[in-house]
Structure formats: C-alpha cells, structure tokens
Design a protein around this motif. Sequence first.
Motif, PDB file in Angstrom:
ATOM      1  N   ASP A 146       0.858  -1.184   0.000  1.00 34.44           N
ATOM      2  CA  ASP A 146       0.000   0.000   0.000  1.00 34.44           C
ATOM      3  C   ASP A 146       0.898   1.240   0.000  1.00 34.44           C
ATOM      4  OD1 ASP A 146      -1.514   2.265   0.890  1.00 34.44           O
ATOM      5  OD2 ASP A 146      -3.018   0.931   1.749  1.00 34.44           O
ATOM      6  N   ASP A 147       0.905   1.966  -1.098  1.00 33.34           N
ATOM      7  CA  ASP A 147       1.839   3.082  -1.276  1.00 33.34           C
ATOM      8  C   ASP A 147       1.684   4.156  -0.199  1.00 33.34           C
ATOM      9  OD1 ASP A 147       3.871   4.499  -2.948  1.00 33.34           O
ATOM     10  OD2 ASP A 147       2.246   5.958  -3.143  1.00 33.34           O
ATOM     11  N   LEU A 200       5.646   5.757   6.570  1.00 30.38           N
ATOM     12  CA  LEU A 200       6.656   5.169   7.456  1.00 30.38           C
ATOM     13  C   LEU A 200       7.938   5.990   7.518  1.00 30.38           C
ATOM     14  CD1 LEU A 200       6.237   1.399   6.465  1.00 30.38           C
ATOM     15  CD2 LEU A 200       5.537   2.466   8.627  1.00 30.38           C
ATOM     16  N   GLY A 201       8.201   6.777   6.471  1.00 31.70           N
ATOM     17  CA  GLY A 201       9.410   7.601   6.451  1.00 31.70           C
ATOM     18  C   GLY A 201      10.563   6.945   5.712  1.00 31.70           C
ATOM     19  N   LYS A 202      11.772   7.427   5.970  1.00 31.75           N
ATOM     20  CA  LYS A 202      12.976   6.957   5.277  1.00 31.75           C
ATOM     21  C   LYS A 202      13.928   6.297   6.270  1.00 31.75           C
ATOM     22  CE  LYS A 202      12.332   8.801   1.051  1.00 31.75           C
ATOM     23  NZ  LYS A 202      12.395   8.026  -0.205  1.00 31.75           N
ATOM     24  N   PHE A 203      14.688   5.329   5.779  1.00 33.44           N
ATOM     25  CA  PHE A 203      15.557   4.543   6.654  1.00 33.44           C
ATOM     26  C   PHE A 203      16.945   4.357   6.046  1.00 33.44           C
ATOM     27  CE2 PHE A 203      11.223   3.634   7.660  1.00 33.44           C
ATOM     28  CZ  PHE A 203      11.195   3.564   9.043  1.00 33.44           C
ATOM     29  N   ARG A 224      12.294   0.833  -2.393  1.00 35.02           N
ATOM     30  CA  ARG A 224      12.916   2.039  -2.980  1.00 35.02           C
ATOM     31  C   ARG A 224      12.417   3.300  -2.265  1.00 35.02           C
ATOM     32  NH1 ARG A 224      11.778   5.374  -7.715  1.00 35.02           N
ATOM     33  NH2 ARG A 224      13.727   6.216  -8.529  1.00 35.02           N
ATOM     34  N   GLN A 225      11.129   3.327  -1.942  1.00 35.76           N
ATOM     35  CA  GLN A 225      10.553   4.478  -1.246  1.00 35.76           C
ATOM     36  C   GLN A 225      11.096   4.593   0.180  1.00 35.76           C
ATOM     37  OE1 GLN A 225       8.556   7.026  -2.071  1.00 35.76           O
ATOM     38  NE2 GLN A 225       8.529   7.742   0.051  1.00 35.76           N
ATOM     39  N   SER A 231      22.089 -14.191   1.081  1.00 38.76           N
ATOM     40  CA  SER A 231      22.006 -12.870   1.734  1.00 38.76           C
ATOM     41  C   SER A 231      22.787 -11.862   0.897  1.00 38.76           C
ATOM     42  CB  SER A 231      22.587 -12.913   3.148  1.00 38.76           C
ATOM     43  OG  SER A 231      21.751 -13.621   4.030  1.00 38.76           O
ATOM     44  N   VAL A 232      22.067 -10.831   0.438  1.00 41.94           N
ATOM     45  CA  VAL A 232      22.690  -9.806  -0.397  1.00 41.94           C
ATOM     46  C   VAL A 232      22.400  -8.430   0.159  1.00 41.94           C
ATOM     47  CG1 VAL A 232      22.657 -11.157  -2.536  1.00 41.94           C
ATOM     48  CG2 VAL A 232      20.668  -9.781  -1.929  1.00 41.94           C
ATOM     49  N   VAL A 233      23.264  -7.479  -0.170  1.00 40.92           N
ATOM     50  CA  VAL A 233      23.063  -6.081   0.213  1.00 40.92           C
ATOM     51  C   VAL A 233      22.997  -5.245  -1.068  1.00 40.92           C
ATOM     52  CG1 VAL A 233      23.928  -4.133   1.543  1.00 40.92           C
ATOM     53  CG2 VAL A 233      24.353  -6.472   2.340  1.00 40.92           C
ATOM     54  N   PHE A 234      21.893  -4.517  -1.218  1.00 41.58           N
ATOM     55  CA  PHE A 234      21.714  -3.654  -2.374  1.00 41.58           C
ATOM     56  C   PHE A 234      21.833  -2.184  -1.966  1.00 41.58           C
ATOM     57  CE2 PHE A 234      18.980  -7.279  -3.928  1.00 41.58           C
ATOM     58  CZ  PHE A 234      19.691  -7.540  -5.096  1.00 41.58           C
ATOM     59  N   VAL A 235      22.261  -1.359  -2.913  1.00 39.75           N
ATOM     60  CA  VAL A 235      22.184   0.089  -2.757  1.00 39.75           C
ATOM     61  C   VAL A 235      21.412   0.641  -3.959  1.00 39.75           C
ATOM     62  CG1 VAL A 235      24.274   0.324  -1.394  1.00 39.75           C
ATOM     63  CG2 VAL A 235      24.440   0.383  -3.889  1.00 39.75           C
ATOM     64  N   LYS A 236      20.898   1.858  -3.801  1.00 39.55           N
ATOM     65  CA  LYS A 236      20.131   2.465  -4.900  1.00 39.55           C
ATOM     66  C   LYS A 236      21.028   2.788  -6.089  1.00 39.55           C
ATOM     67  CE  LYS A 236      16.164   4.672  -2.701  1.00 39.55           C
ATOM     68  NZ  LYS A 236      15.531   5.967  -2.406  1.00 39.55           N
ATOM     69  N   LYS A 237      20.454   2.725  -7.267  1.00 36.36           N
ATOM     70  CA  LYS A 237      21.176   3.137  -8.469  1.00 36.36           C
ATOM     71  C   LYS A 237      21.365   4.643  -8.457  1.00 36.36           C
ATOM     72  CE  LYS A 237      20.474  -0.241 -12.095  1.00 36.36           C
ATOM     73  NZ  LYS A 237      19.863  -0.556 -13.380  1.00 36.36           N
TER      74      LYS A 237
END
Length: 222
Positions: free
Chosen positions: A123-124, A130-133, A164-165, A216-222
């Motif tokens: 649910d967008d 919730l905010g940013k983390f 992403r949000q 187990s992987v760790v992603f960062v934003k493009k």
Amino acid sequence: MSSADQVEELESSELGTKEYWEASYDTEIQNYKDHGDVGEVWFDEDSQLRIIRWIEKQEDRIKQDDAIIDLGSGNGMMLVELAREGYSNLTGVDYSPKAIELAKAICADQELSITYKVADLLDDAVVRSLGKFSVVHDKGTYDAISLNPDDSKTMRELYIGAVRQLLRDDGMFILTSCNWTQAELVKSFAEHFVLHVVIPTPTFKFGGSVGNVVTSVVFVKK
C-alpha cells in the motif's frame, strides 16, 4: 518490460497468504503467554546473527542511532537482538496484527524501546507514512510475497517499489532469501538497485556442484 519480468515465478503456497501467518502467530501468542516461548525462526536461524555481525562491522556507514526498519518483522527478535547491541532507532512492520501483538509483548517484557506497526508494504500511502531509513532489512518477506497465490509478479513489483521508497539514497537494503538465487535477486531488483556486497552463507556440495540454501545480499540504490 520491467526487470521483474525476467525471472520465473515461484509456485504459490499458503505461506504467501495473510491467513496463514495470522493463524500461525495466534498460536505463537498463546505459546508465549503460556510458556514464554518467543516462537520459531522461519528459516536459517544463524542468518540473523550473520546479518547483525555484518551490520556491526559497517561503522562508517551504519551508526547506532541510524533509522533501521525490519520488513515482515514477525516476532521481532531481529530487532530485539539489534537493540541489545546498542542500536536505538528501530522499527518493525508486519501485515499480520497478531505478529505485531507478539512482538510488542516480547519487547515490553524485555524492557526495550522498539517501534512496531501493522503495515501493508504493498500500500503506497502506508509505505510513504513510514518515512525513510538508512537500513532496510528483510529475511523471508520477499519470499512470502513471491509465494502469494493471487498475483505474485505484481506484488513483487509493488514490494520493490516500497523498498525504494523506504530506503534513503545513501542507505543499504539487506535481503535474505531461501527461494531466490543471488542471480535472480540481482535481476529482479536491477531496475532500481545494484548489488553492493554478498554476505557469505553456508554452502552445500551435491554431485560435484557447490550451492547455497540461503542467499544474503546487500543492495544500494542506483
């Protein structure tokens, strides 16, 4: 064609339904009340410790007061362990009210300060509230969404958009899966994320080939 189109969907399962988890946590609440049993870890009990130890080593990227959210937090034990290690800005969300009820009870009994909320990550409006983390963590929730019998492909895409949000531009998304390989995860998240690092998990050898039961992987934003 979006990147999420490029992987074959998993076979659906009751593990992908809210009803299953509500019934499961209803039982676990009773067990906790009766016996003080915090409940089961869905898969790979050791991965929680591996993730926490990895987070602790990222002192230059992850501070103890940085905002950390656990998606599909279940009984909340991941956040309980992080709180015990000194992390202080912790939020857990789950779409199961029973899971949040259990997590709050455990947290209160251990006299820890952790925020728990019932939240539907598809649910967008809820996600935006919730905010940013700095750290978004998921062990098993993307897996469960991928098993939904209704429309798992659309739900996976909504979930990826939610992450992403939620994630700050300089944040890290830590994902542990028992259903998807590293290559499949990289492909599914490729539209918005790039692989930062792989957290080593136990391997098995079968027929001369080496594989991992858990990724187990760790992603960062493009």
